[in-house]
Design an enzyme around this catalytic site. Structure first.
Site, PDB file in Angstrom:
ATOM      1  N   ASN B 400       0.835  -1.198   0.000  1.00 33.11           N
ATOM      2  CA  ASN B 400       0.000   0.000   0.000  1.00 33.11           C
ATOM      3  C   ASN B 400       0.871   1.251   0.000  1.00 33.11           C
ATOM      4  O   ASN B 400       1.035   1.902  -1.034  1.00 33.11           O
ATOM      5  CB  ASN B 400      -0.945  -0.014   1.207  1.00 33.11           C
ATOM      6  CG  ASN B 400      -1.887   1.173   1.222  1.00 33.11           C
ATOM      7  OD1 ASN B 400      -1.833   2.031   0.349  1.00 33.11           O
ATOM      8  ND2 ASN B 400      -2.743   1.245   2.217  1.00 33.11           N
ATOM      9  N   ASP B 401       1.470   1.573   1.151  1.00 34.99           N
ATOM     10  CA  ASP B 401       2.218   2.827   1.257  1.00 34.99           C
ATOM     11  C   ASP B 401       3.352   2.940   0.239  1.00 34.99           C
ATOM     12  O   ASP B 401       3.667   4.039  -0.198  1.00 34.99           O
ATOM     13  CB  ASP B 401       2.784   2.976   2.672  1.00 34.99           C
ATOM     14  CG  ASP B 401       1.671   3.166   3.697  1.00 34.99           C
ATOM     15  OD1 ASP B 401       0.631   3.739   3.321  1.00 34.99           O
ATOM     16  OD2 ASP B 401       1.841   2.737   4.849  1.00 34.99           O
ATOM     17  N   VAL B 402       3.946   1.807  -0.145  1.00 38.50           N
ATOM     18  CA  VAL B 402       5.076   1.873  -1.079  1.00 38.50           C
ATOM     19  C   VAL B 402       4.637   2.224  -2.497  1.00 38.50           C
ATOM     20  O   VAL B 402       5.473   2.374  -3.384  1.00 38.50           O
ATOM     21  CB  VAL B 402       5.886   0.550  -1.110  1.00 38.50           C
ATOM     22  CG1 VAL B 402       6.481   0.259   0.253  1.00 38.50           C
ATOM     23  CG2 VAL B 402       5.040  -0.605  -1.595  1.00 38.50           C
ATOM     24  N   THR B 403       3.291   2.355  -2.698  1.00 38.50           N
ATOM     25  CA  THR B 403       2.811   2.770  -4.013  1.00 38.50           C
ATOM     26  C   THR B 403       2.157   4.144  -3.952  1.00 38.50           C
ATOM     27  O   THR B 403       1.665   4.645  -4.950  1.00 38.50           O
ATOM     28  CB  THR B 403       1.741   1.792  -4.527  1.00 38.50           C
ATOM     29  OG1 THR B 403       0.597   1.849  -3.644  1.00 38.50           O
ATOM     30  CG2 THR B 403       2.251   0.369  -4.576  1.00 38.50           C
ATOM     31  N   ASN B 404       2.130   4.749  -2.754  1.00 38.84           N
ATOM     32  CA  ASN B 404       1.339   5.965  -2.558  1.00 38.84           C
ATOM     33  C   ASN B 404       1.976   7.171  -3.255  1.00 38.84           C
ATOM     34  O   ASN B 404       3.058   7.600  -2.874  1.00 38.84           O
ATOM     35  CB  ASN B 404       1.208   6.241  -1.055  1.00 38.84           C
ATOM     36  CG  ASN B 404       0.107   7.225  -0.747  1.00 38.84           C
ATOM     37  OD1 ASN B 404      -0.230   8.055  -1.585  1.00 38.84           O
ATOM     38  ND2 ASN B 404      -0.438   7.120   0.449  1.00 38.84           N
TER      39      ASN B 404
END
Lengths: 123, 471
Positions: B400-404
């Site tokens: 999730n966060d690593v694609t934000n």
């Protein structure tokens, strides 16, 4: 290997004990510190060259090799019971041998298991 | 004593140390790594064998019994664990192993203090000053590694909540404990080693410090913690290497110490955190806990397994982005099956790995390798990030966060500046998630509400299996 190189190597190996003795005569701690400093640099370059895909096996194998502390554990376990504190050292050493063995066997085997899984296309 | 003046033994320890260097060197590519691991085993055998021969005369039957029992019990536990442990539990296992190295260091240091003659470092109550400092440092770092790793283990294994536990005035507390450790060390050295209470005092304080340093750190920041403890276990070993005057131990300590430090650095960079703030501990809580983002009511596109199967089948290039959610759902095997099906349809499939995906460095790579994904289909962030714009589909599974994208655009975002995978550049982003909740950082992901994003709300493994059926 050329004969000259072999001779040089042999000569330097034979000279090593004298060199070590001389170094320890000045200050053994400094001698060890030199090895430590060099090893830190070697570690720095070797670890940067590890491919990120193998970072988990890297941690597992560093676990295994840092258990070479077992050497200290064996020395402790070999302490003579006749010496003062000998039995304390024996007991502590025995436990430390067990702990380090968990890591040696566990660390190397789990690394081996992981590395066996890395396959190339078509392998 | 003959064993302390021998010349052949240090040479053999040196050889062992060099073999350990080669063990790490082998890891520069999977092809050479197995040979490297064997070098490591040989090195260990040489180190242990040398020690046994060196102390041959001191090895009475009792000692042999102690050694054999230790190796048998410990080795047995280690071997069985190594064989049985599921790959998804690797972070916990590594943390557990670190704790054992730490404890072993404490025990060896204590043994050296109580029976210094056996270690050739003086006599009881009057040890060499340098040796005293070394063994005190070894014990302190070992103790800290021991409890710190236990906390990390408990957090990773779910025995303890991954949420940060904030102690009041923890920085002051940690500084006070560290000060106490140094004070005890001074007392110990001044006493020439007769003040054993000071040794145990500093060891206990270090045990406490290990707890207070690690409990404020959140579960998702464990990659840094595990690497950091890896480093500490190395420094503890190195300190005792000085006490023993042992090359193998010093070289290994330096290797492991730098390895852990470099991994922590890589992890920090992957999260855009500073190295200093990690060493001090107490990160990952301040921002994250405060910003527990509320639900967003904006409309989003929700898709089914059939939709996803259809889109991917008709794509020519698909990039898979795995994250910790894939590990939790144990979805790696199903994922491989899905990718095999896609390849049969003529789709080009690649995997993109963010440096901090998962709970330890390289976690995703191991899981994919376990599922028999060839390693030449798996790419690091910087090698594949420009490829998303040429791909029809980015398939995000459990990340999730690593694609934000707000890490690139929103200066107020807690993850601003963190390198992220540019999945939004792909034609369609398929996002498997259990619910619409936010990631660990508590930040809403803009990506969910984009026109080219399709949310697949389900358990990762179940969704992938459904897609396989639909293909």
């Amino acid at each position: 290997m050329s004969k000259a190189l072999l001779t040089t190597l042999l000569a330097s190996t034979l000279a090593l004990p004298a060199f070590a003795a001389e170094a320890s005569a000045t200050s053994p701690t400094v001698f060890l510190a030199a090895i430590f400093a060099m090893a830190c640099f070697v570690g720095y370059y070797v670890v940067w060259s590890v491919t990120p895909a193998l970072h988990t096996p890297l941690m597992a194998v560093t676990n295994a090799i840092s258990s070479v502390i077992i050497v200290g554990a064996i020395v402790a376990a070999a302490a003579s019971g006749a010496l003062s504190g000998g039995w304390i050292a024996k007991g502590l050493g025995g436990i430390a041998v067990a702990l380090a063995s968990v890591n040696i066997f566990g660390g190397f085997l789990v690394t081996q298991r992981m590395l066996a899984m890395y396959k190339k296309k078509g392998d | 004593m003959e064993q302390f003046t021998s010349t052949w033994a240090p040479l053999l320890y040196l050889v062992a140390g060099i073999l350990f260097i080669l063990a790490l060197r082998g890891l520069s590519s999977p092809a050479t790594s197995r040979k490297g691991n064997r070098n490591g085993m040989i090195g260990m055998a040489i180190a242990v064998g040398t020690t046994l021969v060196l102390f041959w005369q001191s090895l009475d039957p009792v000692t042999w019994g102690i050694l054999a029992a230790g190796v048998f019990v410990g080795g047995g536990i280690g071997a069985v664990t190594a064989r049985k442990i599921p790959m998804t539990d690797m972070p916990q296992l590594v943390a557990a192993f670190h704790s054992l190295v730490g404890l072993a260091a404490v025990l060896v240091a204590a043994a050296a203090l109580y029976a210094p003659a056996s270690f050739d470092i003086g006599t009881v109550g009057s040890l060499n000053t340098a040796s005293l400092i070394e063994l005190a440092l070894g014990s302190a770092i070992g103790a800290l590694t021991f409890t710190g790793s236990i906390i990390a283990f408990a957090k990773l294994n779910g025995n303890m909540s991954g949420a940060p536990i904030m102690l009041p005035a923890r920085h002051l507390l940690n500084i006070a404990i560290a000060g106490g450790i140094i004070a005890m060390l001074v007392v110990l050295v001044m006493s020439g080693g007769s003040a054993t209470w000071a040794f145990w005092g500093l060891t206990v304080l270090a045990l406490v410090l290990g707890v207070t340093l690690i409990i404020p750190i959140g579960g998702a920041d464990m990659p840094v913690v595990v690497s950091m403890l890896n480093s500490y276990s190395g420094w503890a070993a190195a300190a005792l290497g000085f006490t023993l005057g042992n090359f193998a131990l010093i070289i290994t300590g330096a290797l492991v110490g730098s390895s852990g430090a470099i991994l922590s650095y890589i992890m920090c960079k992957g999260m855009n955190r500073s190295f200093i703030s990690v060493i001090l501990g107490g990160f990952g809580g301040d921002d994250a806990a405060a910003a527990a983002g509320g639900q967003d009511d904006r409309p989003f596109k929700r898709g089914s397994a059939e939709d996803a199967a259809f889109i991917m089948k008709n794509a020519s290039k698909v990039i898979i982005v795995p994250g910790y959610g894939m590990a939790v759902a144990q979805a790696q095997h199903a994922l491989k099956e899905m990718c095999d099906k896609l390849k049969e349809e003529g789709v080009d499939v690649k995997y993109a790995i963010h440096p901090v995906a998962g709970r330890m460095p390289g976690h995703m790579n191991v899981l994919l390798a376990e599922a028999q994904v060839p390693y030449d289909e798996v790419f690091e962030l910087e090698d594949i990030n420009s490829d998303f714009r040429n791909s029809e589909v980015a398939f995000v599974i459990g990340a999730n966060d690593v694609t934000n994208p707000s890490a690139k655009t929103d200066k107020t975002s807690p993850i601003y500046g963190m390198p992220v995978l540019d999945v939004e550049n792909a034609g369609t982003v398929l996002f498997i998630k259990r619910s619409m909740g936010s990631g660990y950082a508590g930040i809403q992901n803009e990506l969910f509400f984009r026109d080219n994003t399709m949310m697949l709300l389900a358990d990762a493994k179940k969704m992938v299996e459904d897609i396989v059926k639909a293909l």
